[in-house]
Design a protein around this motif. Structure first.
Motif, PDB file in Angstrom:
ATOM      1  N   MET A  41      -4.730  11.223   1.633  1.00  0.00           N
ATOM      2  CA  MET A  41      -3.874  11.273   0.554  1.00  0.00           C
ATOM      3  C   MET A  41      -4.268  12.409  -0.266  1.00  0.00           C
ATOM      4  O   MET A  41      -3.982  12.363  -1.532  1.00  0.00           O
ATOM      5  CB  MET A  41      -4.062   9.834  -0.197  1.00  0.00           C
ATOM      6  N   PRO A 101       7.687   3.374   9.959  1.00  0.00           N
ATOM      7  CA  PRO A 101       8.903   3.809  10.824  1.00  0.00           C
ATOM      8  C   PRO A 101      10.171   3.209  10.410  1.00  0.00           C
ATOM      9  O   PRO A 101      10.279   2.139   9.788  1.00  0.00           O
ATOM     10  CB  PRO A 101       8.317   3.337  11.959  1.00  0.00           C
ATOM     11  N   HIS A 150       8.191   7.642   2.959  1.00  0.00           N
ATOM     12  CA  HIS A 150       7.502   8.963   3.041  1.00  0.00           C
ATOM     13  C   HIS A 150       6.877   8.949   4.484  1.00  0.00           C
ATOM     14  O   HIS A 150       6.541   7.935   5.096  1.00  0.00           O
ATOM     15  CB  HIS A 150       6.171   8.848   2.202  1.00  0.00           C
ATOM     16  N   ALA A 195       9.601  -0.556   0.886  1.00  0.00           N
ATOM     17  CA  ALA A 195       8.127  -0.123   1.533  1.00  0.00           C
ATOM     18  C   ALA A 195       7.856  -1.548   1.983  1.00  0.00           C
ATOM     19  O   ALA A 195       6.744  -2.160   1.566  1.00  0.00           O
ATOM     20  CB  ALA A 195       7.355   0.268   0.319  1.00  0.00           C
ATOM     21  N   THR A 196       8.482  -2.494   2.520  1.00  0.00           N
ATOM     22  CA  THR A 196       8.085  -3.657   3.122  1.00  0.00           C
ATOM     23  C   THR A 196       7.583  -3.496   4.692  1.00  0.00           C
ATOM     24  O   THR A 196       7.628  -2.558   5.026  1.00  0.00           O
ATOM     25  CB  THR A 196       9.267  -4.637   3.243  1.00  0.00           C
ATOM     26  N   PRO A 197       7.059  -4.579   5.097  1.00  0.00           N
ATOM     27  CA  PRO A 197       6.693  -4.583   6.628  1.00  0.00           C
ATOM     28  C   PRO A 197       7.830  -4.248   7.489  1.00  0.00           C
ATOM     29  O   PRO A 197       8.952  -4.433   7.057  1.00  0.00           O
ATOM     30  CB  PRO A 197       6.065  -5.964   6.646  1.00  0.00           C
ATOM     31  N   ARG A 214       0.818  -1.157   0.012  1.00  0.00           N
ATOM     32  CA  ARG A 214      -0.254  -0.075  -0.103  1.00  0.00           C
ATOM     33  C   ARG A 214       0.771   1.298  -0.034  1.00  0.00           C
ATOM     34  O   ARG A 214       0.495   2.282  -0.484  1.00  0.00           O
ATOM     35  CB  ARG A 214      -0.903   0.100   1.123  1.00  0.00           C
ATOM     36  N   PHE A 262       0.819   4.324  -2.775  1.00  0.00           N
ATOM     37  CA  PHE A 262       0.521   5.690  -2.632  1.00  0.00           C
ATOM     38  C   PHE A 262       1.335   6.683  -3.273  1.00  0.00           C
ATOM     39  O   PHE A 262       1.284   7.738  -3.744  1.00  0.00           O
ATOM     40  CB  PHE A 262       0.163   5.930  -1.095  1.00  0.00           C
ATOM     41  N   HIS A 296      12.734  -3.590   7.748  1.00  0.00           N
ATOM     42  CA  HIS A 296      13.196  -2.425   7.288  1.00  0.00           C
ATOM     43  C   HIS A 296      14.826  -2.367   7.775  1.00  0.00           C
ATOM     44  O   HIS A 296      15.413  -1.803   6.837  1.00  0.00           O
ATOM     45  CB  HIS A 296      12.519  -1.128   7.865  1.00  0.00           C
ATOM     46  N   ALA A 316      11.427  -5.999  -5.905  1.00  0.00           N
ATOM     47  CA  ALA A 316      11.510  -7.307  -5.122  1.00  0.00           C
ATOM     48  C   ALA A 316      10.230  -7.598  -4.251  1.00  0.00           C
ATOM     49  O   ALA A 316      10.037  -6.499  -3.542  1.00  0.00           O
ATOM     50  CB  ALA A 316      12.692  -7.567  -4.096  1.00  0.00           C
ATOM     51  N   ASP A 317       9.564  -8.602  -4.562  1.00  0.00           N
ATOM     52  CA  ASP A 317       8.410  -9.057  -3.684  1.00  0.00           C
ATOM     53  C   ASP A 317       8.195 -10.527  -3.785  1.00  0.00           C
ATOM     54  O   ASP A 317       8.254 -10.927  -5.034  1.00  0.00           O
ATOM     55  CB  ASP A 317       7.066  -8.373  -4.117  1.00  0.00           C
ATOM     56  N   GLU A 330       0.958  -6.532  12.146  1.00  0.00           N
ATOM     57  CA  GLU A 330       0.431  -5.098  12.289  1.00  0.00           C
ATOM     58  C   GLU A 330      -0.428  -4.986  13.622  1.00  0.00           C
ATOM     59  O   GLU A 330      -0.824  -3.939  13.955  1.00  0.00           O
ATOM     60  CB  GLU A 330      -0.441  -4.747  11.032  1.00  0.00           C
ATOM     61  N   GLN A 338      16.911  -5.090   5.966  1.00  0.00           N
ATOM     62  CA  GLN A 338      16.946  -4.731   4.281  1.00  0.00           C
ATOM     63  C   GLN A 338      17.678  -3.277   3.935  1.00  0.00           C
ATOM     64  O   GLN A 338      18.547  -3.571   2.898  1.00  0.00           O
ATOM     65  CB  GLN A 338      15.666  -4.755   3.619  1.00  0.00           C
ATOM     66  N   LEU A 374       5.728 -11.918  -3.878  1.00  0.00           N
ATOM     67  CA  LEU A 374       4.035 -12.166  -4.432  1.00  0.00           C
ATOM     68  C   LEU A 374       4.205 -12.217  -5.816  1.00  0.00           C
ATOM     69  O   LEU A 374       4.513 -11.187  -6.544  1.00  0.00           O
ATOM     70  CB  LEU A 374       2.864 -11.291  -4.020  1.00  0.00           C
ATOM     71  N   LYS A 432      -6.660  -8.174   3.347  1.00  0.00           N
ATOM     72  CA  LYS A 432      -5.683  -6.984   2.902  1.00  0.00           C
ATOM     73  C   LYS A 432      -5.045  -7.057   1.635  1.00  0.00           C
ATOM     74  O   LYS A 432      -5.139  -6.467   0.835  1.00  0.00           O
ATOM     75  CB  LYS A 432      -4.583  -6.925   4.072  1.00  0.00           C
TER      76      LYS A 432
HETATM   77  N1  NAD Z   1       3.651   6.557   4.052  1.00  0.00           N
HETATM   78  C1  NAD Z   1       2.521   6.174   3.505  1.00  0.00           C
HETATM   79  O1  NAD Z   1       1.552   6.852   3.360  1.00  0.00           O
HETATM   80  C2  NAD Z   1       2.265   4.815   3.900  1.00  0.00           C
HETATM   81  C3  NAD Z   1       1.255   4.013   3.530  1.00  0.00           C
HETATM   82  C4  NAD Z   1       0.939   2.929   3.694  1.00  0.00           C
HETATM   83  C5  NAD Z   1       1.830   2.075   4.286  1.00  0.00           C
HETATM   84  N2  NAD Z   1       3.044   2.513   4.357  1.00  0.00           N
HETATM   85  C6  NAD Z   1       4.321   1.671   4.937  1.00  0.00           C
HETATM   86  O2  NAD Z   1       4.585   0.903   3.807  1.00  0.00           O
HETATM   87  C7  NAD Z   1       5.221  -0.303   4.548  1.00  0.00           C
HETATM   88  C8  NAD Z   1       4.661  -1.549   3.916  1.00  0.00           C
HETATM   89  O3  NAD Z   1       3.158  -1.499   4.824  1.00  0.00           O
HETATM   90  P1  NAD Z   1       1.824  -1.670   3.832  1.00  0.00           P
HETATM   91  O4  NAD Z   1       0.709  -1.806   4.845  1.00  0.00           O
HETATM   92  O5  NAD Z   1       1.884  -1.098   2.769  1.00  0.00           O
HETATM   93  O6  NAD Z   1       2.320  -3.317   3.456  1.00  0.00           O
HETATM   94  P2  NAD Z   1       1.408  -4.432   2.626  1.00  0.00           P
HETATM   95  O7  NAD Z   1       0.928  -5.692   3.507  1.00  0.00           O
HETATM   96  O8  NAD Z   1       0.255  -3.661   1.986  1.00  0.00           O
HETATM   97  O9  NAD Z   1       2.276  -5.098   1.419  1.00  0.00           O
HETATM   98  C9  NAD Z   1       3.562  -5.388   2.131  1.00  0.00           C
HETATM   99  C10 NAD Z   1       4.259  -6.068   0.527  1.00  0.00           C
HETATM  100  O10 NAD Z   1       5.602  -6.407   1.264  1.00  0.00           O
HETATM  101  C11 NAD Z   1       6.028  -7.695   0.781  1.00  0.00           C
HETATM  102  N3  NAD Z   1       6.878  -8.511   1.207  1.00  0.00           N
HETATM  103  C12 NAD Z   1       6.703  -9.118   2.481  1.00  0.00           C
HETATM  104  N4  NAD Z   1       7.975  -9.471   2.714  1.00  0.00           N
HETATM  105  C13 NAD Z   1       8.908  -9.176   1.832  1.00  0.00           C
HETATM  106  C14 NAD Z   1      10.290  -9.092   1.794  1.00  0.00           C
HETATM  107  N5  NAD Z   1      11.147  -9.879   2.681  1.00  0.00           N
HETATM  108  N6  NAD Z   1      10.721  -8.536   0.922  1.00  0.00           N
HETATM  109  C15 NAD Z   1      10.107  -7.812  -0.052  1.00  0.00           C
HETATM  110  N7  NAD Z   1       8.680  -7.789  -0.062  1.00  0.00           N
HETATM  111  C16 NAD Z   1       8.062  -8.263   0.883  1.00  0.00           C
HETATM  112  C17 NAD Z   1       4.381  -8.393   0.656  1.00  0.00           C
HETATM  113  O11 NAD Z   1       4.278  -9.533  -0.536  1.00  0.00           O
HETATM  114  C18 NAD Z   1       3.522  -7.149   0.247  1.00  0.00           C
HETATM  115  O12 NAD Z   1       3.408  -7.084  -1.173  1.00  0.00           O
HETATM  116  C19 NAD Z   1       5.065  -0.029   6.007  1.00  0.00           C
HETATM  117  O13 NAD Z   1       6.432   0.518   6.340  1.00  0.00           O
HETATM  118  C20 NAD Z   1       4.254   0.904   6.099  1.00  0.00           C
HETATM  119  O14 NAD Z   1       4.356   1.709   7.195  1.00  0.00           O
HETATM  120  C21 NAD Z   1       3.295   3.824   4.213  1.00  0.00           C
END
Ligand code: NAD
Length: 397
Positions: free
Chosen positions: A264, A115, A141, A90-92, A31, A35, A96, A52-53, A184, A99, A55, A289
C-alpha cells in the motif's frame, strides 16, 4: 546511481475538475474500502452520501466519517436511494455480480472491486446489464491503476525502448495465512489467491503488454484447502511473454526487494512467519478478521508515502529494462540507471476512471477489460499444466 525518492515532491492533490460532483454510495465497509478511504476523504470531485453493510458497528463508524450520510443494512436500499449516482461495490467476491447488475438496473454507475466476478458468465451478464441500462461499469481497484505501471505502459507504447519482449512479475506475501472468512478459502466462491491476487498481477501484465493475451499455462500451489500460490507462463498475441509467480504462504516477504515498502505504499515490517501461524489458532477466524476491520475501529490507513505496488515487476524491452516500483519507474539502459518520477496520487486514478466513464470518455478498466482479466485468472485455475487459449481479450484503449 538512482536519485533518492522524495515523497514530499511527488505528493499532489486530486485535480479539481470543473464538473458536477458525483454522489457515491459504498457497498461493503471492508478492508478494500478502508484502503480507498484516505483518497475518498480527500476527493473533491465526489460526495460520499450512503453505504450498505449488514454490520451495525461499521455503519455507525461510516456515519461518523461521512456526516449526513445514509447507512443501510441492505444493498437494495442503497440502490433505491436517489442521493446515490454511483456505487463502489467492495463486498465479498460472491456478491459482485448480483449487486453490480442490481445497481445497473437501478440506474447507478458501478465501480466494482476485483475480481470482477467469479465466473465468465457472471462477468458477461454484468457488462450486458450496464450496456442495457446505459450506466458506467469500471473494475477496480487493482494495482494496475498504480501510477508507475501506467507510466511504464506509456513508455512501452511510445516505442522509445524498442519492442516489449518479456515481463517478469513475482510477489511473495502472507496473503493466504491471514485470518480469513470461510468463502475466502473456498475457490468455488472466489476464494484463494488466484481470484484475489492474480486479479492484480495479471491486470498489471495485461496493461504493460497492451492487453491482448493469447494463452496461459499454469500450475497452482495448494494451501488451506484453496490456492496459496501459482506459477504462470503467459504469451501475448504479438509474441511477447510474461511469467507471473505468486506465493502467499508467508515464508518470505518480497517487500525486501521493494526497498522495504509494502503493497500500500508505506514502510513495511517484514512479516513473522511463526507469529502469523500462531495467530490463526483461534476457533473463529472470520471473527478475528472482523475484529481487525472498519466496524471494530481499525486505524484508518495514513496517506501513502510511496507508490503502492504488487511486488517486483521487470519489463524487458529491446533497449531497456523498466522496473516500476514504490519510488516511481526505474529505467535501466545503455545510458545507465535513472528514476522516472511519477506523481503520487493515492487511489485517485480509480475515481479519474469512474468519472471519465460516467462522462462517456474511454477508460482502461471498463467491464470488458475486467472480464478479460477474469478470463486469464480462470485459465490459471483450469490449466493444471496445459495450455489454455484465451478468447475474450481486449486491447488497452
Ligand atoms: N484493491 C485492494 O487493495 C483490496 C484490498 C482488500 C480487499 N479488496 C477487495 O475488497 C472486497 C472485500 O474484501 P475484504 O477482504 O475487504 O472483505 P471484508 O471481509 O474485510 O469485509 C466485507 C464487508 O462486506 C460486508 N458485507 C457482507 N455481505 C454484504 C452485502 N451483501 N452487502 C453489503 N455489504 C456486505 C461485511 O459486513 C464486511 O463489512 C473484495 O472484492 C476484495 O477482493 C481489495
Amino acid at each position: 546511481m538512482t536519485p533518492a525518492f522524495d515523497p514530499a515532491q511527488a505528493q499532489v492533490q486530486p485535480e479539481r475538475v470543473n464538473q458536477p460532483r458525483v454522489n457515491l454510495g459504498i457497498a461493503g465497509l471492508s478492508r478494500g474500502f478502508m484502503f480507498t478511504l484516505p483518497t475518498l476523504l480527500a476527493e473533491t470531485r465526489l460526495r460520499v452520501t450512503a453505504c450498505a453493510d449488514p454490520l451495525p458497528e461499521a455503519r455507525a463508524r461510516f456515519q461518523r466519517d461521512f456526516p449526513g450520510s445514509a447507512a443501510y443494512a441492505e444493498f437494495a436500499a442503497l440502490c433505491a436511494d436517489p442521493r446515490v449516482d454511483a456505487i463502489y461495490i467492495a463486498t465479498p467476491h460472491q456478491f459482485h455480480a448480483t449487486q453490480a447488475m442490481a445497481a445497473a438496473r437501478a440506474g447507478k454507475h458501478v465501480l466494482v472491486e476485483k475480481p470482477m466476478a467469479t465466473s465468465l458468465a457472471c462477468a458477461q451478464a454484468m457488462v450486458e446489464a450496464a450496456r442495457a441500462a446505459g450506466t458506467a461499469l469500471v473494475v477496480g481497484h487493482s494495482h494496475s491503476f498504480d501510477a508507475p505501471y501506467r507510466a511504464a505502459r506509456q513508455l512501452i507504447a511510445s516505442g522509445r525502448f524498442g519492442r516489449l519482449r518479456m515481463i517478469t512479475a513475482l510477489n511473495f506475501t502472507d496473503f493466504i495465512m491471514r485470518p480469513r472468512r470461510a468463502e475466502e478459502l473456498d475457490s468455488t466462491q472466489g476464494g484463494g489467491v488466484v481470484f484475489s491476487q492474480a486479479a492484480h498481477q495479471l491486470d498489471i501484465i495485461r496493461l504493460l503488454g497492451g492487453g491482448m493475451l493469447r494463452d496461459i499455462r499454469a500450475t497452482t500451489m495448494p494451501a488451506r484447502g484453496t490456492e496459496g500460490g501459482y506459477s504462470a507462463h503467459i504469451t501475448f498475441t504479438d509474441g511477447a511473454a510474461a511469467t507471473a509467480t505468486y506465493d502467499g504462504l508467508a515464508h518470505w516477504d518480497s517487500n525486501a526487494w521493494q526497498d522495504g515498502i509494502g503493497e500500500m505504499g508505506m514502510p513495511a515490517t517484514p512479516f513473522d512467519a511463526a507469529a502469523i501461524r500462531a495467530a490463526l489458532a483461534v476457533p473463529d477466524e472470520a471473527a478475528l478478521k472482523r475484529a481487525r476491520g472498519y466496524g471494530a475501529g481499525a486505524a484508518q490507513p495514513a496517506p501513502a508515502t510511496h507508490h503502492a505496488h504488487f511486488g517486483p515487476v521487470l519489463v524487458s524491452c529491446d533497449d531497456a529494462v523498466l522496473r516500476p516500483g514504490p519510488a516511481g519507474l526505474h529505467i535501466h539502459d545503455a545510458a545507465g540507471t535513472r528514476l522516472h518520477a511519477v506523481p503520487l496520487r493515492g487511489r485517485a486514478e480509480i475515481f479519474d476512471e469512474l468519472l471519465d466513464a460516467i462522462a462517456g470518455r474511454p477508460v482502461t478498466h471498463h467491464g470488458a477489460w475486467g472480464l478479460a482479466t477474469l478470463e486469464a485468472c480462470l485459465a490459471i485455475l483450469r490449466s493444471k499444466g496445459e495450455t489454455i487459449t484465451l478468447q475474450h481479450q481486449v486491447p488497452c484503449p
